[in-house]
Design a protein around this motif. Structure first.
Motif, PDB file in Angstrom:
ATOM      1  N   GLU A  17       8.834  -4.817  35.786  1.00  0.00           N
ATOM      2  CA  GLU A  17       7.602  -4.192  35.299  1.00  0.00           C
ATOM      3  C   GLU A  17       6.411  -5.126  35.505  1.00  0.00           C
ATOM      4  N   GLU A  18       5.211  -4.549  35.482  1.00  0.00           N
ATOM      5  CA  GLU A  18       4.003  -5.350  35.712  1.00  0.00           C
ATOM      6  C   GLU A  18       3.000  -5.124  34.583  1.00  0.00           C
ATOM      7  N   PHE A  19       2.356  -6.217  34.164  1.00  0.00           N
ATOM      8  CA  PHE A  19       1.390  -6.183  33.069  1.00  0.00           C
ATOM      9  C   PHE A  19       0.181  -7.028  33.437  1.00  0.00           C
ATOM     10  N   THR A  20      -0.942  -6.709  32.805  1.00  0.00           N
ATOM     11  CA  THR A  20      -2.107  -7.571  32.916  1.00  0.00           C
ATOM     12  C   THR A  20      -2.712  -7.721  31.528  1.00  0.00           C
ATOM     13  N   VAL A  21      -3.221  -8.918  31.238  1.00  0.00           N
ATOM     14  CA  VAL A  21      -3.693  -9.236  29.890  1.00  0.00           C
ATOM     15  C   VAL A  21      -5.123  -9.748  29.956  1.00  0.00           C
ATOM     16  N   ALA A  22      -6.037  -9.044  29.311  1.00  0.00           N
ATOM     17  CA  ALA A  22      -7.433  -9.476  29.217  1.00  0.00           C
ATOM     18  C   ALA A  22      -7.590 -10.418  28.023  1.00  0.00           C
ATOM     19  N   ILE A  23      -8.369 -11.462  28.217  1.00  0.00           N
ATOM     20  CA  ILE A  23      -8.627 -12.435  27.156  1.00  0.00           C
ATOM     21  C   ILE A  23     -10.132 -12.619  27.041  1.00  0.00           C
ATOM     22  N   LEU A  24     -10.576 -12.777  25.823  1.00  0.00           N
ATOM     23  CA  LEU A  24     -12.012 -12.807  25.544  1.00  0.00           C
ATOM     24  C   LEU A  24     -12.359 -14.018  24.690  1.00  0.00           C
ATOM     25  N   GLY A  25     -13.399 -14.748  25.089  1.00  0.00           N
ATOM     26  CA  GLY A  25     -13.981 -15.746  24.210  1.00  0.00           C
ATOM     27  C   GLY A  25     -13.389 -17.139  24.289  1.00  0.00           C
ATOM     28  N   ASN A  26     -13.794 -17.973  23.312  1.00  0.00           N
ATOM     29  CA  ASN A  26     -13.458 -19.397  23.265  1.00  0.00           C
ATOM     30  C   ASN A  26     -13.296 -19.827  21.804  1.00  0.00           C
ATOM     31  N   ASP A  27     -12.537 -20.865  21.598  1.00  0.00           N
ATOM     32  CA  ASP A  27     -12.464 -21.556  20.281  1.00  0.00           C
ATOM     33  C   ASP A  27     -12.288 -20.659  19.061  1.00  0.00           C
ATOM     34  N   PRO A  28     -11.253 -19.875  18.919  1.00  0.00           N
ATOM     35  CA  PRO A  28     -10.184 -19.676  19.898  1.00  0.00           C
ATOM     36  C   PRO A  28     -10.422 -18.422  20.724  1.00  0.00           C
ATOM     37  N   PRO A  29      -9.824 -18.349  21.909  1.00  0.00           N
ATOM     38  CA  PRO A  29      -9.890 -17.115  22.694  1.00  0.00           C
ATOM     39  C   PRO A  29      -9.078 -16.013  22.014  1.00  0.00           C
ATOM     40  N   GLU A  30      -9.445 -14.772  22.287  1.00  0.00           N
ATOM     41  CA  GLU A  30      -8.752 -13.618  21.706  1.00  0.00           C
ATOM     42  C   GLU A  30      -7.959 -12.888  22.794  1.00  0.00           C
ATOM     43  N   VAL A  31      -6.661 -12.784  22.587  1.00  0.00           N
ATOM     44  CA  VAL A  31      -5.819 -12.024  23.519  1.00  0.00           C
ATOM     45  C   VAL A  31      -5.935 -10.546  23.156  1.00  0.00           C
ATOM     46  N   LEU A  32      -6.400  -9.740  24.090  1.00  0.00           N
ATOM     47  CA  LEU A  32      -6.590  -8.310  23.845  1.00  0.00           C
ATOM     48  C   LEU A  32      -5.283  -7.552  24.094  1.00  0.00           C
ATOM     49  N   PRO A  33      -5.184  -6.303  23.637  1.00  0.00           N
ATOM     50  CA  PRO A  33      -3.942  -5.541  23.812  1.00  0.00           C
ATOM     51  C   PRO A  33      -3.495  -5.498  25.273  1.00  0.00           C
ATOM     52  N   LEU A  34      -2.188  -5.640  25.470  1.00  0.00           N
ATOM     53  CA  LEU A  34      -1.618  -5.684  26.810  1.00  0.00           C
ATOM     54  C   LEU A  34      -1.842  -4.363  27.547  1.00  0.00           C
ATOM     55  N   VAL A  35      -2.015  -4.486  28.858  1.00  0.00           N
ATOM     56  CA  VAL A  35      -2.132  -3.315  29.727  1.00  0.00           C
ATOM     57  C   VAL A  35      -0.921  -3.284  30.646  1.00  0.00           C
TER      58      VAL A  35
END
Length: 329
Positions: free
Chosen positions: A195-213
């Motif tokens: 299977e294949e997934f992509t993960v968007a991440i936002l920000g710094n200190d700390p970064p936020e892992v957004l819901p998996l796609v």
């Protein structure tokens, strides 16, 4: 009111050369995408100055008149092309959104990025480099099927159904095609069925892992031998699904690895990490993109819908991450 400069490359500005592959301008943006991003920035209470590509930046560098630059420029050519705009801005102490020149060069070069992954204990498919077919004398350390990619390209450039090879004859043919057509070494990896997934991440200190796609191809999540190709990007055979339909345990594994990867290459403000998960449930990082597409049809928009915010608000979050980092908010 703060003024935000916008640097970008347009597909319509690219002049194809005689020996260019058909996907030579794949990473550049449609004018409509730039319009949407500019309007999104304005909707968050900023003025926008459209700067354009690196050549336009050079012409205007001494009188930009902006507080910060929102950079989505892919650059012109070479493995350092994504660094061309950031290094100029850095030289002039002009704040900009996104990763710096070092991170952008490091991650565009897939082999250099994989060396960092290995050093950090991040699982990534086994690989080797071939500058030409003469380098294929000993492949015993890897097992077929393999996948052949250009060493420093993005947007699935150079990836087609022929990129997945089952034997030495197919491997030689694809390495010859890749090195000749894209004028760079080939990265050869063990192909991960699954299977294949992509993960968007936002920000710094700390970064936020957004819901998996999760990537769906031809209506299937269990991709097995199917994979993300340039042709599929521009077809209706590819679908992004978020939230992903997987176990909490696998979500946790992928999210933690995505964050570790983001931090390992020192991404800033936003980024995207691509995964394959094998048939035993083991995730592998394929690559990280610190300059991912912000098209309204791409991953960040899918995630925005999933978490109940608008595209404009997502662009605002990315911009605000950079403003905060520079103490400009």
């Amino acid at each position: 009111m703060k003024k935000v400069g916008l640097t970008y490359d347009l597909k319509t500005d690219y002049e194809f050369k005689e020996d260019d592959p058909p996907d030579a301008n794949a990473e550049f943006d449609h004018p409509s995408t730039i319009d949407v991003i500019a309007k999104a920035i304005e909707s968050q209470g900023y003025k926008v100055k459209r700067i354009g590509n690196v050549f336009h930046l050079i012409e205007n560098l001494d009188h930009l008149g902006v507080d910060i630059v929102f950079n989505i420029s892919e650059g012109i050519s070479g493995r350092n092309r994504e660094s061309q705009v950031p290094i100029l801005l850095e030289m002039r102490d002009i704040p900009f959104v996104g990763a710096d020149a070092l991170t952008l060069s490091l991650t565009l070069d897939k082999i250099m990025a994989k060396k960092i992954f290995i050093a950090e204990g991040i699982p990534t498919p086994k690989f080797f480099e071939a500058k030409n077919t003469a380098a294929l004398t000993n492949t015993d350390h890897l097992k077929f099927p393999l996948i052949v990619k250009p060493r420093f390209e993005g947007s699935s450039k150079g990836l087609s159904e022929a990129s997945r090879v089952e034997n030495m004859e197919e491997l030689k043919k694809q390495v010859e095609y890749t090195t000749t057509t894209y004028k760079q070494p080939a990265l050869i990896e063990e192909f991960i069925r699954g299977e294949e997934f992509t993960v968007a991440i936002l920000g710094n200190d700390p970064p936020e892992v957004l819901p998996l796609v999760q990537i769906k191809i031809d209506g299937r999540f269990k991709l097995n031998d199917k994979f993300y190709t340039f042709a599929r990007i521009t077809s209706d055979r590819l679908e992004y699904v978020s939230p992903a339909h997987i176990s909490q345990d696998l979500k946790k594994k992928i999210s933690e690895l995505a964050l570790k990867t983001y931090n390992a290459v020192e991404c800033l403000d936003f980024g995207r990490v691509d995964f394959r998960v094998d048939q035993e449930g083991g995730p592998y990082v394929l690559e990280i993109n610190p300059l991912p597409s912000l098209s309204t049809e791409d991953v960040f928009m899918v995630v925005a819908k999933g978490i109940g915010i608008s595209y404009e608000e997502m662009i605002g979050k990315i911009l605000n991450s950079a403003l905060k980092r520079y103490n400009l908010n």
